[in-house]
Design an enzyme around this catalytic site. Structure first.
Site, mmCIF file in Angstrom:
data_model
loop_
_atom_site.group_PDB
_atom_site.id
_atom_site.type_symbol
_atom_site.label_atom_id
_atom_site.label_comp_id
_atom_site.label_asym_id
_atom_site.label_seq_id
_atom_site.Cartn_x
_atom_site.Cartn_y
_atom_site.Cartn_z
ATOM 1 N N GLY A 147 -46.572 -35.211 36.719
ATOM 2 C CA GLY A 147 -45.546 -35.698 35.797
ATOM 3 C C GLY A 147 -44.256 -36.027 36.502
ATOM 4 N N ALA A 148 -44.363 -36.535 37.737
ATOM 5 C CA ALA A 148 -43.187 -36.690 38.597
ATOM 6 C C ALA A 148 -42.468 -38.024 38.440
ATOM 7 C CB ALA A 148 -43.596 -36.510 40.064
ATOM 8 N N SER B 86 -42.381 -23.664 27.695
ATOM 9 C CA SER B 86 -41.256 -23.928 26.793
ATOM 10 C C SER B 86 -40.973 -22.667 25.986
ATOM 11 C CB SER B 86 -41.584 -25.082 25.849
ATOM 12 O OG SER B 86 -40.604 -25.220 24.836
ATOM 13 N N TYR C 138 -46.960 -28.645 19.175
ATOM 14 C CA TYR C 138 -46.354 -28.602 20.510
ATOM 15 C C TYR C 138 -46.245 -27.156 20.994
ATOM 16 C CZ TYR C 138 -42.810 -28.849 24.169
ATOM 17 O OH TYR C 138 -42.124 -28.711 25.360
ATOM 18 N N LYS D 254 -47.994 -24.972 24.387
ATOM 19 C CA LYS D 254 -47.273 -24.181 25.385
ATOM 20 C C LYS D 254 -47.724 -22.725 25.356
ATOM 21 C CE LYS D 254 -44.873 -27.558 27.054
ATOM 22 N NZ LYS D 254 -45.129 -28.034 28.439
#
Length: 248
Positions: free
Chosen positions: A16-17, A139, A153, A157
């Site tokens: 995810g860079a 998160s 979501y 996590k």
């Protein structure tokens, strides 16, 4: 005197860079000497990240980690790793009543399953050096608190946190440690096309004791800490970095 936080000589994979936290993690790792291998789906933005890194011993690999074959191809191309920071993920607000199967599949695939499958493939392929460090970006949502529209979501996590606890035990005999970073709202998570007004954002920021959201580079600093030799005796832990939000 040795700098215990240096990553010189370490090869680190960052997923995810191409933007946000992932980009910041790559930049901070490169700044302290790491050889970075960066991956994401968007070639143009990933190239921008590569060009922004200090040093010359960095590589980029285009890969869609929601695709199992892409994960296998990525892992096959990798050298031995001293660390990985799994940053790939999406933030979506979806009230459960209006969520359909595609919403569940998309969020779990991107935020949880892709990271789990990647770690599995790295372990099976014996790509992790002894005493390597695995860092998962989690998160506070779903782990420390919740918010309206954040059930799916948050569940993704929460899945990462549960995975981390067990895999830390499995990999401990090889001195490989596995930890998560649990951030509050980070500026990079805000959608450019968001309908939230600046006034609403300021009200939300006021809920944080530090009166602001986090910055991507601040998550990068936490990643360096967990990748470095300073945390060789730290595994299965969650590093909270939320500006004091969960104190409320």
């Amino acid at each position: 005197m040795q700098n215990i936080f240096s990553l010189t000589g370490k090869t680190i994979l960052i997923t995810g860079a191409s933007s946000g936290i992932g980009k910041a993690v790559a930049q901070q790792c490169a700044a302290v000497g790491a050889n970075c291998i960066i991956t994401a789906r968007n070639e143009e933005r990933l190239k921008q990240t590569l060009d922004s890194l200090e040093g010359n011993n960095h590589l980029m690999v285009i890969a869609d980690l929601s695709n199992n074959d892409a994960i296998e191809n990525l892992v096959a191309s990798l050298p031995k790793l001293n660390g990985i920071v799994s940053c790939a993920g999406i933030v979506e607000t979806k009230v459960l009543k209006f969520a359909d199967e595609s919403d569940l599949e998309r969020l779990f695939q991107t935020n949880a399953f892709s990271s789990i499958r990647l770690i599995r493939s790295l372990v099976q392929g014996k790509k992790l050096e002894k005493e390597a460090s695995i860092v998962m970006i989690s998160s506070i949502s779903g782990v420390r608190c919740g918010y309206l529209g954040g059930s799916i979501y948050g569940a993704t996590k929460g899945a990462l946190e549960g995975f981390t606890k067990a895999i830390a035990l499995e990999l401990a005999p090889r001195k490989i440690r596995v930890n998560t970073i649990t951030p509050g709202m980070v500026e990079s998570n805000l959608l450019n096309n968001s309908e939230i007004s600046e006034e609403q954002l300021e009200i939300d920021k006021s809920r944080y004791p530090m009166k602001r959201y986090g910055k991507p580079e601040e998550v990068g600093y936490a990643a360096i800490y967990l990748l470095s030799d300073a945390t060789k005796w730290m595994t299965g832990s969650s590093l909270l970095i939320d500006g004091g939000y969960t104190l409320n």
